[in-house]
Write a protein that holds these residues in place. Structure first.
Motif, PDB file in Angstrom:
ATOM      1  N   GLU A 301       0.840  -1.206   0.000  1.00  0.00           N
ATOM      2  CA  GLU A 301       0.000   0.000   0.000  1.00  0.00           C
ATOM      3  C   GLU A 301       0.864   1.239   0.000  1.00  0.00           C
ATOM      4  O   GLU A 301       1.738   1.398   0.848  1.00  0.00           O
ATOM      5  CB  GLU A 301      -0.912  -0.023   1.235  1.00  0.00           C
ATOM      6  N   GLY A 302       0.620   2.114  -0.937  1.00  0.00           N
ATOM      7  CA  GLY A 302       1.346   3.371  -1.000  1.00  0.00           C
ATOM      8  C   GLY A 302       2.788   3.234  -1.444  1.00  0.00           C
ATOM      9  O   GLY A 302       3.606   4.123  -1.237  1.00  0.00           O
ATOM     10  N   PHE A 303       3.145   2.116  -2.032  1.00  0.00           N
ATOM     11  CA  PHE A 303       4.541   1.963  -2.428  1.00  0.00           C
ATOM     12  C   PHE A 303       4.689   1.333  -3.810  1.00  0.00           C
ATOM     13  O   PHE A 303       5.572   1.667  -4.569  1.00  0.00           O
ATOM     14  CB  PHE A 303       5.274   1.090  -1.397  1.00  0.00           C
ATOM     15  N   ALA A 338       7.821   8.449   3.617  1.00  0.00           N
ATOM     16  CA  ALA A 338       6.688   7.716   3.051  1.00  0.00           C
ATOM     17  C   ALA A 338       6.010   6.890   4.128  1.00  0.00           C
ATOM     18  O   ALA A 338       6.583   6.650   5.198  1.00  0.00           O
ATOM     19  CB  ALA A 338       7.170   6.812   1.917  1.00  0.00           C
ATOM     20  N   GLY A 339       4.773   6.497   3.846  1.00  0.00           N
ATOM     21  CA  GLY A 339       4.078   5.617   4.777  1.00  0.00           C
ATOM     22  C   GLY A 339       3.430   6.352   5.922  1.00  0.00           C
ATOM     23  O   GLY A 339       3.346   7.589   5.934  1.00  0.00           O
ATOM     24  N   SER A 340       3.014   5.570   6.932  1.00  0.00           N
ATOM     25  CA  SER A 340       2.153   6.135   7.967  1.00  0.00           C
ATOM     26  C   SER A 340       2.799   6.157   9.342  1.00  0.00           C
ATOM     27  O   SER A 340       2.129   6.330  10.348  1.00  0.00           O
ATOM     28  CB  SER A 340       0.859   5.295   8.032  1.00  0.00           C
ATOM     29  N   LEU A 378       4.278  -0.257   6.877  1.00  0.00           N
ATOM     30  CA  LEU A 378       3.620  -0.562   5.608  1.00  0.00           C
ATOM     31  C   LEU A 378       2.933  -1.915   5.672  1.00  0.00           C
ATOM     32  O   LEU A 378       3.298  -2.777   6.466  1.00  0.00           O
ATOM     33  CB  LEU A 378       4.656  -0.582   4.471  1.00  0.00           C
ATOM     34  N   ARG A 388      -4.232  -8.616   4.291  1.00  0.00           N
ATOM     35  CA  ARG A 388      -3.320  -7.521   4.518  1.00  0.00           C
ATOM     36  C   ARG A 388      -2.241  -8.025   5.492  1.00  0.00           C
ATOM     37  O   ARG A 388      -2.572  -8.502   6.582  1.00  0.00           O
ATOM     38  CB  ARG A 388      -4.101  -6.384   5.177  1.00  0.00           C
TER      39      ARG A 388
END
Length: 939
Positions: A301-303, A338-340, A378, A388
């Motif tokens: 996700e997001g990468f 990047a990421g959360s 991630l 997930r």
RNA sequence: GCGGGCGUGGCGGAAUGGCAGACGCGCUGGAUUUAGGUUCCAGUGGGCGCAAGCCCGUACAGGUUCAAGUCCUGUCGCCCGCACCA
């Protein structure tokens, strides 16, 4: 000692005198010179034998006793093969680039060339004193300009080539470039596809660099700013240099590489073509480390896609998390924002990455028990389950293997299991293994049947592992998520060193950073003189050659670059890295075939003759002897160069070394206290067969490596002074099997020395120096001689020199005259017997053999004599003694004619009173007769 | 952990499944020598026996075979290589 009574006694002084005299004569007469096809007097229809030693690095310390072990073995084989009618190529030279001379130069300012030349002179002197039959006319060193030139030329061949995997061989890169240009193909530059015609020259080169066999690549290295050099992994301990304890940084560096991985499969498969020790082939195979599996893309996700390599695609349903190496680009992206992750978690991740980065691979592996790691924040999606799953980073995943990322299947992989336990990650069984139930206590890693492996996308439940793998790969390929892949442990070969004393790369860089090969006409490219060889201390690698600014900064014309490519006056910079020590040893065996050739690295004719023989049947160097410390690197690198040259049509065989043999280590003795600590030899004294430490307790004798600190190093010069070279050679060959590691035992040398003395006395009168010959041939000696002729030849072929020598000793012992024998013609050997015996002795003790040979009236060297023939009829005695066994135990002996029939033997055995008594009148159940050996009666 | 190799007298070692210990060192005795050294001869795995001979013996335990140091299975010990290789 020789005195006035016995001036011709074979003692150390006498041995020294004749050995030096013969060595001078061999040199004067060029006895060991061998020509090449086309030379006057060279018969190229004769079979050839190429027998090679791993050439030495000439250290300042001189030869140690390990060197002459392998060298004597090859010397014996070379002499034997010559006597058997072969043209023998038996050369010697010097692996002369290397670190010790450079380090000495840093300390003293003396040019490495000077110290190296001195060391070579000393090595040559020592080797010649052994009387080895090298063709010294073929001697060269890897530092010689005439050799460096062709080392650089071969590198240029690799630079100008690529590996065509469709054709399965290397081809000129110009052909690739032409083909791509002709079709104006799209090539990938910086991650995007671009038409060839639309690419800039630099982009085209970058793309070609992804194909070249010698290419400029980036590799993480251990850089020590204080020492100003890159260190091998073994030279780094706890993030500090082994020497000096200076900090070491791991940083990426652009360096010249060899695309050896392109040859991984052939290097592996062709191990079946060579006659090498199993252990060595296994080591090479493991080093190459081929493993079959799949690469799979996981969506992060997001990468984007995270690609992993796995040998167990069938366990995809059990992948409950992922792990990437700390150096992985994904981790870098996260640490950069990047990421959360929140700031604290990100700082923790960055700290983890930093801590592991400064630790070399070796240290990471050392504490392999504890699993460390850090969550990246991630998540990825398992493509099979749609689940997930978290993405972690951990040191146990290595950036250098596979893709630097894994799918973790803790239920079926011990490492993943340990990690999952440590960080409380889910564990899901997906393979059921017969007889190995999954309990959740430990991973089960064998093959079995897939379970819990079904989803809307895919189901493999019940399939055996092999089938399940295939099904998953098919599904991945269909869905565009992955594919079959063969992965290798072998990595491309880092070929740049930040050193002075090595071959300069024949390549320059223009102002745009584009590299250009130096023209062949400008070779050899020699090293510049430097005032100071010390490395440059800095945070980024600066090789010492960088100091030679006049040498570095030249024009395109100086480098011989085509003016159409670069204007003659364009400024260019030379490459300042140098090649590693391996370079010279990768092809020296080829140069020996034709060492003085100025027009080619080796002439086609010479290469073909010495590598394949007159009938083309030979498969390279016929016998290559050296230590097993080179089992992997040197031998793998040389095979790789050879295969490149083979593909490009420069050599005739796919492999360089048909037969390889490793001599064992020669060890020594030391003494051990009861607490197992070692005591130096000079601190121990012997009393009543026991050993005591001076001023201490009893110690036991143990085998130990020779070392200065244990005072147990044997110096070859000393041994030769005490006994002569023939005795030294004979002793090392007599110690035991060539391949075995064995201790030097000073006391035992006397045994072989006495054998030579006895041999001499059998042949020559110690008072007058005249030959002592038997008047009449003894039948016993004649039979022993025939047996020895056969046995010595057979034993030399299988490199069993210890038993060959034992056979020679038996002949001499039988011919030895007792003291009381006053008439020497009653003992010893006849002229004709001695003539044959001397030829058997010649490969082992060439000096004494020559001396006796000359006394026998031969005007030319025994080197050119033919190996004697044996008569098979003389190998068996007319009557033989058989053992008579009852129930497998020897109870009597029986002398029967050699050709006695089984029935006769049976009858005679049963008639033997002792046997009849043991049988007690009952008829035997079974009788086994082994002709000429024994008869076994089963009661 | 995985892979390769090796365990035989006091020592180095030898033995295509066929009499274990060739050959060398060391040791014992004898001859030669004024003596020492050298050289030569004989002996030398362990135990019992005056001897003939008998028993035991190739790391250990089993197995295959007429016959095992050698082949097979397991155990122990030592050496070497690789080692978080997905």
């Amino acid at each position: 000692m020789a005195d006035s009574e016995t001036p011709f006694r074979y003692d150390a002084a006498f041995a020294d005198r004749i050995e030096i005299a013969w060595q001078q004569r061999w040199e004067r007469d060029g006895v060991y010179r061998v020509g090449n096809p086309g030379d006057a007097g060279f018969d190229a229809s004769k079979p050839k034998f190429f027998v090679l030693d791993m050439f030495p690095y000439p250290s300042g310390a001189g030869l140690h006793v390990g060197h002459p072990e392998g060298y004597t073995a090859t010397d014996i084989v070379a002499r034997f093969k010559r006597m058997r009618g072969c043209n023998v190529l038996h050369p010697m030279g010097w692996d002369a680039f290397g670190l010790p001379a450079e380090q000495y130069a840093v300390q003293t300012g003396v040019h490495p060339r000077v110290t190296t030349a001195k060391a070579i002179d000393n090595f040559r002197r020592q080797l010649k004193r052994f009387g080895f039959c090298y063709d010294w006319g073929r001697e060269f060193g890897t530092i010689d300009e005439g050799y460096v030139r062709w080392t650089q030329w071969i590198w240029l061949q690799a630079y100008a080539s690529w590996y065509d995997s469709k054709a399965g061989k290397a081809r000129p890169i110009a052909e690739l470039e032409a083909a791509v240009a002709a079709h104006d193909e799209a090539v990938e530059v910086g991650g995007v596809a671009k038409k060839w015609s639309a690419c800039t020259p630099l982009e085209r080169q970058r793309w070609l660099d992804t194909r070249r066999l010698a290419y400029l690549g980036e590799q993480t290295v251990n850089w020590c700013p204080k020492l100003g050099t890159v260190l091998a992994n073994e030279e780094v301990i706890d993030g500090r240099s082994e020497r000096g304890g200076h900090p070491v940084k791991r940083l990426p560096l652009k360096q010249w590489m060899f695309r050896i991985t392109a040859y991984a499969d052939r290097l592996l498969e062709d191990l079946s073509l060579v006659d090498w020790p199993d252990s060595t082939r296994v080591q090479q195979a493991e080093w190459i480390g081929r493993s079959e599996g799949a690469e799979i893309d996981f969506a992060v996700e997001g990468f984007g896609a995270l690609r992993v390599f796995t040998t167990r695609p069938d366990t995809l349903f059990g992948a409950t998390y992922m792990v990437v190496a700390p150096e992985h680009a994904l981790v870098e992206a996260v640490t950069k924002g990047a990421g959360s992750l929140d700031a604290a978690a990100r700082a923790k991740l960055a700290a983890y990455v930093l801590a592991s980065r400064d630790r070399a691979d070796v240290d990471r592996q050392a504490d392999s028990k504890e699993k460390t790691g850090c969550f990246t924040g991630l998540h990825a999606v398992n493509p099979a389950t749609g689940e997930r799953i978290p993405v972690w980073t951990a040191e146990y995943v290595l950036m250098g293997y596979g893709t630097g990322a894994i799918m973790a299947v803790p239920a079926h992989d011990e490492r993943d299991f340990a990690f999952a336990k440590a960080f409380e990650l889910p564990i899901r069984q997906v393979v059921e293994i017969a007889g190995q139930p999954f309990t959740g206590e430990q991973a089960t890693s064998g093959e079995g049947a897939a379970v819990h492996s079904a989803s809307k996308a895919l189901s493999i439940d019940g399939k055996a592992t092999v089938e399940a793998k295939r099904a998953v790969i098919e599904w991945l390929e269909g869905a565009g998520l992955g594919k079959r892949r063969v992965n290798y442990r072998l990595r491309d070969w880092l070929f740049s060193r930040q050193r002075y004393w090595g071959e300069p790369f024949p390549v320059v860089f223009d102002e745009h950073g584009k590299h250009h090969p130096v023209a062949e006409s400008k070779l050899p490219l020699t090293l510049p003189e430097l005032a100071d060889y010390a490395p440059i201390e800095s945070d980024t690698p600066l090789p010492p050659l960088g100091k030679a600014t006049d040498w570095v900064n030249i024009t395109a014309a100086d480098a011989g670059i085509d003016p159409k490519v670069l204007p003659a006056t364009s400024k260019v910079r030379r490459e300042t890295n140098t090649m590693p020590g391996w370079a010279g040893s990768c092809w020296y065996y080829l140069r020996y075939c034709d060492p003085m050739n100025a027009a080619r690295f080796v002439s086609k004719e010479a290469e073909r003759y010495w590598m394949t023989g007159p009938d083309g049947a030979s498969r390279g160097v016929d016998l290559y002897i050296g230590g097993n410390e080179h089992a992997v690197l040197h031998l793998l690198y040389a095979r790789f160069w050879h295969k490149m040259l083979f593909d490009l049509g420069h050599v005739s065989t796919p492999e360089p070394f048909a037969k390889l043999f490793h001599q064992g280590l020669i060890t020594s003795h030391a003494y051990q206290r009861t607490d197992r600590t070692l005591v130096a030899v000079d601190q121990v004294e012997e009393r009543d067969g026991k050993f005591f430490e001076k001023g201490g307790g009893e110690v036991t004798q143990v085998v130990a490596k020779m070392s200065k600190s244990l005072k147990n190093v044997i110096n070859p010069d000393d041994v030769i002074a005490e006994y002569g070279a023939d005795t030294f050679r004979l002793y090392e060959m007599y110690m035991g099997p060539l391949e075995a590691s064995k201790p030097w035992n000073t006391r035992d040398i006397a045994g072989v020395f006495r054998f030579l003395q006895r041999t001499w006395r059998v042949a020559v009168c110690e008072r007058t120096g005249a030959l002592l010959l038997a008047a009449k041939a003894s039948d016993e000696i004649e039979r022993l001689l025939h047996r020895a002729i056969k046995k010595v030849a057979d034993d030399i072929e299988r490199l069993a020199f210890n038993t060959a020598i034992a056979a020679l000793i038996e002949v001499v012992n039988a011919a030895t005259r007792p003291t009381e024998m006053t008439d020497p013609t009653q003992g010893g050997m006849t002229r004709e017997q001695l003539d044959r015996f001397t030829r058997l002795l010649a490969p082992f003790a060439p000096h004494m053999a020559e001396e006796i040979w000359a006394k026998l009236g031969h005007a030319t060297s025994v080197t050119g004599a033919a190996w004697p023939a044996f008569d098979a009829a003389m190998l068996v005695d007319s009557s033989v003694q058989l053992a008579v066994q009852v129930a497998g135990k020897v109870r009597a002996h029986l002398t029967v004619p050699a050709d006695a029939s089984a029935a006769d033997v049976e009858r005679l055995a049963l008639a033997e009173p002792k046997i009849a008594e043991l049988l007690g009148g009952k008829p035997p159940r079974k009788i086994v007769v082994v002709p000429k050996r024994l008869v076994n009666i089963v009661p």
